[in-house]
Scaffold this motif. Structure first.
Motif, short mmCIF file in Angstrom:
data_model
loop_
_atom_site.label_atom_id
_atom_site.label_comp_id
_atom_site.label_asym_id
_atom_site.label_seq_id
_atom_site.Cartn_x
_atom_site.Cartn_y
_atom_site.Cartn_z
N SER A 265 1.19 -1.21 -13.61
CA SER A 265 1.86 -2.43 -14.06
C SER A 265 2.56 -3.02 -12.85
N SER A 266 2.28 -4.30 -12.59
CA SER A 266 2.87 -4.92 -11.42
C SER A 266 3.04 -6.42 -11.64
N SER A 267 4.13 -6.95 -11.12
CA SER A 267 4.40 -8.39 -11.24
C SER A 267 3.53 -9.19 -10.28
N TYR A 268 3.02 -8.55 -9.26
CA TYR A 268 2.21 -9.26 -8.27
C TYR A 268 1.09 -8.32 -7.82
N SER A 269 0.26 -8.79 -6.91
CA SER A 269 -0.87 -8.00 -6.47
C SER A 269 -0.38 -6.71 -5.84
N PRO A 270 -0.74 -5.58 -6.42
CA PRO A 270 -0.13 -4.33 -5.98
C PRO A 270 -0.84 -3.70 -4.80
N SER A 271 -0.13 -2.82 -4.10
CA SER A 271 -0.74 -1.85 -3.21
C SER A 271 -0.70 -0.51 -3.94
N LEU A 272 -1.84 0.13 -4.05
CA LEU A 272 -1.96 1.35 -4.83
C LEU A 272 -2.49 2.49 -3.96
N PHE A 273 -2.07 3.68 -4.27
CA PHE A 273 -2.41 4.85 -3.48
C PHE A 273 -2.71 6.03 -4.40
N TRP A 274 -3.47 6.96 -3.88
CA TRP A 274 -3.58 8.27 -4.47
C TRP A 274 -3.14 9.29 -3.42
N TYR A 275 -2.21 10.17 -3.81
CA TYR A 275 -1.77 11.27 -2.97
C TYR A 275 -2.18 12.58 -3.63
N VAL A 276 -2.41 13.59 -2.82
CA VAL A 276 -2.73 14.92 -3.32
C VAL A 276 -1.71 15.92 -2.79
N GLN A 277 -1.39 16.88 -3.64
CA GLN A 277 -0.46 17.94 -3.25
C GLN A 277 -1.08 19.28 -3.58
N HIS A 278 -1.47 20.01 -2.55
CA HIS A 278 -1.95 21.37 -2.76
C HIS A 278 -0.76 22.31 -2.88
N PRO A 279 -0.95 23.45 -3.52
CA PRO A 279 0.17 24.38 -3.72
C PRO A 279 0.91 24.68 -2.42
N LEU B 269 -4.73 10.35 0.03
CA LEU B 269 -6.18 10.40 -0.18
C LEU B 269 -6.84 9.07 0.14
N LEU B 270 -6.24 8.01 -0.38
CA LEU B 270 -6.79 6.67 -0.17
C LEU B 270 -5.76 5.62 -0.58
N LYS B 271 -6.01 4.37 -0.15
CA LYS B 271 -5.10 3.30 -0.53
C LYS B 271 -5.87 1.99 -0.74
N TYR B 272 -5.35 1.18 -1.64
CA TYR B 272 -5.86 -0.16 -1.91
C TYR B 272 -4.76 -1.16 -1.53
N THR B 273 -5.15 -2.12 -0.67
CA THR B 273 -4.16 -3.13 -0.25
C THR B 273 -4.78 -4.51 -0.26
N LYS C 84 -8.64 -5.20 -11.75
CA LYS C 84 -7.50 -6.02 -12.17
C LYS C 84 -7.55 -6.30 -13.67
N SER C 85 -8.76 -6.55 -14.20
CA SER C 85 -8.88 -6.90 -15.62
C SER C 85 -8.43 -5.75 -16.52
N GLU C 86 -8.56 -4.52 -16.02
CA GLU C 86 -8.18 -3.34 -16.80
C GLU C 86 -6.86 -2.74 -16.30
N THR C 87 -6.28 -3.32 -15.30
CA THR C 87 -5.07 -2.78 -14.61
C THR C 87 -5.24 -1.28 -14.36
N SER C 88 -6.39 -0.91 -13.83
CA SER C 88 -6.67 0.51 -13.60
C SER C 88 -6.98 0.77 -12.13
N PHE C 89 -6.80 2.01 -11.75
CA PHE C 89 -7.10 2.47 -10.39
C PHE C 89 -7.47 3.95 -10.51
N HIS C 90 -8.59 4.20 -11.18
CA HIS C 90 -9.01 5.58 -11.44
C HIS C 90 -9.60 6.23 -10.20
N LEU C 91 -9.34 7.50 -10.05
CA LEU C 91 -9.84 8.30 -8.92
C LEU C 91 -11.07 9.08 -9.35
#
Lengths: 116, 115
Positions: free
Chosen positions: B26-40, B47-51, B69-76
């Motif tokens: 959910s964002s008021s404007y065009s977002p920057s989105l990321f996926w981070y990973v944490q190993h034990p 992992l990656l970023k969208y800008t 954008k139409s689904e407001t999703s950023f699935h990995l």
């Protein structure tokens, strides 16, 4: 490969004691952050630091918390009088620039604080 | 205000099968989105970023994510899981409302990979 290093990896303290968590950010980075993760909860922003002063802080970052960069390399988080609810993993992070396009945010491995 | 919702707290897959970790933003404007990973017992690794460039973003270790954008999703996703992929994954959005573009994390998805 350059990395953010944090010490200690784990600290156990008594309630009411002062704790200092230390971080060495990547050497050419300009922006520094502390985040924390209480067990089972999401990672939360605490504070950001730039040009030797706090840029932004969250509601969590109350008067019990302070940060400083005492010698140009270390970046420390001090908790003046620890409470049980301060038990968490604390992550330090650093970044070259402010924009999402000017490099990624590099995280350290975290310092686990346990308050008894 | 910006936020992300990770729809699954735990995902279990068999080695060699596809991985799908879901995230809505959910964002008021065009977002920057990321996926981070944490190993034990490790730190958080990007992992990656969208800008706002290409909507299909490729990351490390064969992972990719699609900004819809139409689904407001950023699935990995990853076509074929490896045992070493077992870790916790965080969907993250950058908050442009503050002074320093702090990151706002989702609650995390723990990925288990069965042999």
């Amino acid at each position: 490969e350059p990395e953010v290093t944090q010490t200690p990896s784990h600290q156990v303290t008594q309630m009411g004691q002062e704790v200092i968590l230390r971080c060495v950010p990547i050497s050419n980075h300009l922006y520094f952050y502390w985040y924390r993760q209480i067990l089972g909860q999401k990672v939360e922003f605490l504070v950001s630091f730039y040009n030797n002063e706090i840029s932004e802080k969250s509601e969590i970052f109350d008067d019990q918390f302070s940060v400083e960069r005492p010698d140009g390399s270390n970046f420390t988080l001090k908790i003046r009088s620890t409470k049980l609810e301060d038990s968490a993993m604390y992550f330090c992070a650093s970044k070259i620039g402010i924009s999402a396009n000017t490099g990624e945010l590099f995280f350290g491995e975290g310092s686990r604080l346990t308050v008894l | 205000a910006q936020s992300v919702t990770q729809l699954d707290s735990h995902v279990s897959v068999s080695e060699g099968t596809p991985v799908l970790l879901r995230c809505n933003y959910s964002s008021s404007y065009s977002p920057s989105l990321f996926w981070y990973v944490q190993h034990p017992n490790k730190g958080l690794q990007l992992l990656l970023k969208y800008t706002s460039a290409a909507t299909l973003v490729k990351g490390i270790n064969g992972f990719e994510a699609e900004f819809k954008k139409s689904e407001t999703s950023f699935h990995l996703t990853k076509p074929s899981a490896h045992m070493s992929d077992a870790a916790e994954y965080f969907c993250v959005v950058s908050d442009y409302g503050g002074a320093t573009n702090k990151l706002i994390f989702g609650t995390g998805t723990l990925l288990a990979v069965q042999p």
